[in-house]
Each structure stands twice: as C-alpha cells, then as structure tokens.
Scaffold this motif. Structure first.
Motif, PDB file in Angstrom:
ATOM      1  N   GLY A  40     -84.470  33.218  25.987  1.00 21.60           N
ATOM      2  CA  GLY A  40     -85.168  33.561  24.755  1.00 21.60           C
ATOM      3  C   GLY A  40     -84.749  34.888  24.146  1.00 21.60           C
ATOM      4  N   THR A  41     -83.693  35.494  24.655  1.00 24.20           N
ATOM      5  CA  THR A  41     -83.228  36.776  24.113  1.00 24.20           C
ATOM      6  C   THR A  41     -82.909  36.639  22.631  1.00 24.20           C
ATOM      7  N   GLU A  42     -83.447  37.529  21.825  1.00 23.81           N
ATOM      8  CA  GLU A  42     -83.232  37.494  20.380  1.00 23.81           C
ATOM      9  C   GLU A  42     -82.234  38.570  19.976  1.00 23.81           C
ATOM     10  N   TYR A  43     -81.401  38.232  18.996  1.00 28.64           N
ATOM     11  CA  TYR A  43     -80.385  39.157  18.499  1.00 28.64           C
ATOM     12  C   TYR A  43     -80.593  39.348  17.002  1.00 28.64           C
ATOM     13  N   ALA A  44     -81.019  40.552  16.628  1.00 27.74           N
ATOM     14  CA  ALA A  44     -81.290  40.859  15.221  1.00 27.74           C
ATOM     15  C   ALA A  44     -79.980  41.152  14.507  1.00 27.74           C
ATOM     16  N   CYS A  45     -79.441  40.151  13.831  1.00 29.25           N
ATOM     17  CA  CYS A  45     -78.126  40.318  13.192  1.00 29.25           C
ATOM     18  C   CYS A  45     -78.183  39.921  11.717  1.00 29.25           C
ATOM     19  N   GLU A  46     -79.180  40.419  11.007  1.00 27.90           N
ATOM     20  CA  GLU A  46     -79.264  40.166   9.568  1.00 27.90           C
ATOM     21  C   GLU A  46     -78.132  40.901   8.866  1.00 27.90           C
ATOM     22  N   SER A  58     -71.133  35.541  18.652  1.00 29.83           N
ATOM     23  CA  SER A  58     -71.041  36.206  17.345  1.00 29.83           C
ATOM     24  C   SER A  58     -72.295  37.011  17.051  1.00 29.83           C
ATOM     25  N   LYS A  59     -73.456  36.476  17.391  1.00 28.32           N
ATOM     26  CA  LYS A  59     -74.711  37.194  17.175  1.00 28.32           C
ATOM     27  C   LYS A  59     -74.766  38.455  18.037  1.00 28.32           C
ATOM     28  N   ILE A  60     -74.274  38.357  19.283  1.00 26.27           N
ATOM     29  CA  ILE A  60     -74.285  39.515  20.174  1.00 26.27           C
ATOM     30  C   ILE A  60     -73.439  40.645  19.600  1.00 26.27           C
ATOM     31  N   VAL A  61     -72.320  40.310  18.953  1.00 23.92           N
ATOM     32  CA  VAL A  61     -71.455  41.325  18.348  1.00 23.92           C
ATOM     33  C   VAL A  61     -72.081  41.905  17.091  1.00 23.92           C
ATOM     34  N   LEU A  62     -72.587  41.058  16.221  1.00 23.05           N
ATOM     35  CA  LEU A  62     -73.056  41.510  14.914  1.00 23.05           C
ATOM     36  C   LEU A  62     -74.336  42.349  14.995  1.00 23.05           C
ATOM     37  N   ALA A  63     -75.165  42.106  16.007  1.00 22.81           N
ATOM     38  CA  ALA A  63     -76.422  42.854  16.109  1.00 22.81           C
ATOM     39  C   ALA A  63     -76.188  44.360  16.271  1.00 22.81           C
ATOM     40  N   PRO A  64     -75.391  44.818  17.248  1.00 21.77           N
ATOM     41  CA  PRO A  64     -75.197  46.266  17.385  1.00 21.77           C
ATOM     42  C   PRO A  64     -74.212  46.868  16.388  1.00 21.77           C
ATOM     43  N   VAL A  65     -73.252  46.050  15.896  1.00 16.13           N
ATOM     44  CA  VAL A  65     -72.227  46.614  15.020  1.00 16.13           C
ATOM     45  C   VAL A  65     -72.671  46.716  13.568  1.00 16.13           C
ATOM     46  N   LYS A  66     -73.807  46.126  13.240  1.00 17.69           N
ATOM     47  CA  LYS A  66     -74.285  46.097  11.855  1.00 17.69           C
ATOM     48  C   LYS A  66     -74.283  47.473  11.169  1.00 17.69           C
ATOM     49  N   PRO A  67     -74.797  48.555  11.814  1.00 16.28           N
ATOM     50  CA  PRO A  67     -74.806  49.860  11.124  1.00 16.28           C
ATOM     51  C   PRO A  67     -73.423  50.434  10.860  1.00 16.28           C
TER      52      PRO A  67
END
Length: 271
Positions: free
Chosen positions: A59-65, A81-90
């Motif tokens: 159930g791990t959620e990845y905030a990648c808006e 892809s979600k795992i990458v985009l969540a932390p790299v977003k800023p």
C-alpha cells in the motif's frame, strides 16, 4: 532540501537496511539481501541524501503529481516511474542529469523527464515497452554496438562479455579507449560515464551507514534501526555541507567535532 542544492548529476537507487522482520524485502544483488527498502535520491558526487522513500508494503503511496500529467495518466504509470518522479519533482526543469539502474529506466519515464527539462542515463531491461525492436533483436559480436535515436533518446546495445543495454538523453554513440585487464579496450562513452559520474551517490551513503551502529545485532526494533540510520545519514549530509564550505576534517574528525560542540552546548544549557 532547504539547506543544500545538489550539483548537476544526481542518482536514484534502492538501499537495504539489514532487517528480517516487518516490511522485509529481498534483493539478491544487495549486500544485506533482506531488509527495509528505501529508494534514495542523492547527489552522485558526494552521496548527499536529498530525499528518500520508505517502502512500507503493497500500500505504499508515491506522491508524484507532475504538471502537465492528468490523474489518469499518473495512475497508469508503472511503479518504478512513480518512485522516481516522487522525489525528483522539486528538481524538474532545472537542468539536472538523473542516473538510475534498469529497475527504474523506461522510455515512458524518459519522455516525462525530457518534457520537464531533465536528462537521464541508465541501463535498461530488454523487455521494456517502447524500445527499438531492431536493437533488441540484433545479434552482435563482442565489442560491437547498435544504436537508434528517438528524438533525443538514445538506445544502445553493446556486446561485452554479455549484452549491455543503455538508454540516455545526454551521450552520443561514441567510443573511448580505456585500460581493462592490463590492456586498452574500446568501450561506449555512455557506459564509462554512467559508472563513473552518475551512479555513485547512494553507494557512498551506504558505505557510510554500513560502518555505523545501524548494523549492530543488538538493535531489535525496526524503528530504532531506522532512527540510527537517519542520524548517520544526517551526519553525512552535514559533513558534505561542511566540506563544501571549506572544512578540512574527514567524516570521523567531523563527527568528533560535532560531538564536542554538542556536549559543550548542552553543558552550558544545564549548568
């Protein structure tokens, strides 16, 4: 994040904290093999840990808006892809070059990163959707390469002892002479640069924490292990900032200096 701006080359990779209880993951290529998994975004040169995602189960959620991507499009993205985009977003639209291994790399992810001003380089699995069929199917002799470009994205396959599959938006299909096994051999520039410049960050952090109290067998609670590891990571990050501002001490010397100043400040508060 507010205290440090990473240099151009950043990397994302998974790390295992030795553990065989709750949230246990198995990754055979890692030293620990069993443990608590975190996906870390780090500066490739220094190992400064800029962000991390803790795996807490299915159930791990990845905030990648991501701007320009609808909720439906984000929902269809693969988990890597979600795992990458969540932390790299800023860090999007700031000219960074992101290094990653074949667990994360895919053409869909590269298209999103390119659309948001971020380059990428990494190994890629042969079965990823969107790769060039003629590259995947081509038989090569040792030392041979085949390359195809899709706009800025380069897909290269190189035959060494085994096939090496690369996806990059920053390197051309050039070759370089390097020393290997006591003789000069020709290797693709993208393979050389990938290993030397783009994938050291998380490994550097792992080296720091593996020699700490995190690995003690007496620590039997997962939250204690995580706490001690976060302390070690924070000290390493502080040391990177210290060195960037002209500090001369190595990590051990910096830790001793930190302890002395902390004890001194606490003593003044108490007495």
């Amino acid at each position: 994040m507010s205290n440090y701006i990473p240099k151009e080359n950043i990397s994302i990779d998974e790390s295992l904290l030795l553990w065989k209880g709750k949230w246990k993951r198995y990754i055979p290529i890692k030293r620990a093999r069993f443990g608590i998994e975190t996906s870390m975004l780090a500066e490739a040169e220094t190992g400064y840990e800029w962000d991390l995602l803790l795996y807490t189960g299915k159930g791990t959620e990845y905030a990648c808006e991501i701007p320009g991507l609808s909720d439906q499009a984000i929902a269809k993205l693969s988990k890597p892809s979600k795992i990458v985009l969540a932390p790299v977003k800023p860090l999007l639209n700031m000219g960074y070059v992101l290094g990653m291994d074949n667990f994360y790399v895919s053409p869909e992810l590269y298209d999103i990163l390119l659309a948001h001003g971020t380059d990428a380089v990494g190994t890629v699995r042969f079965n990823r959707k969107g790769l060039s069929d003629d590259v995947k199917e081509k038989k090569l002799n040792k030392g041979e390469t085949i390359t195809r470009f899709n706009n800025k994205v380069m897909h290269m396959k190189w035959r060494d002892k085994e096939y090496v599959n690369m996806l990059s938006t920053v390197y051309e299909d050039s070759m370089e002479m390097v020393q290997s096994g006591g003789k000069e051999v020709s290797k693709p520039t993208v393979c050389i640069k990938y290993k030397r410049m783009h994938m050291e960050g998380v490994d550097l952090m792992d080296q720091v924490t593996s020699a700490s109290s995190v690995t003690r067998k007496g620590v039997t609670k997962y939250y204690k292990k995580l706490f001690f590891r976060l302390i070690e990571m924070s000290l390493h990050n502080c040391h990177v900032i210290y060195k960037r501002n002209g500090g001369q001490e190595n990590l051990l010397g910096f830790k001793l200096l930190f302890i002395e100043q902390t004890v001194s400040a606490y003593s003044k508060d108490v007495y």
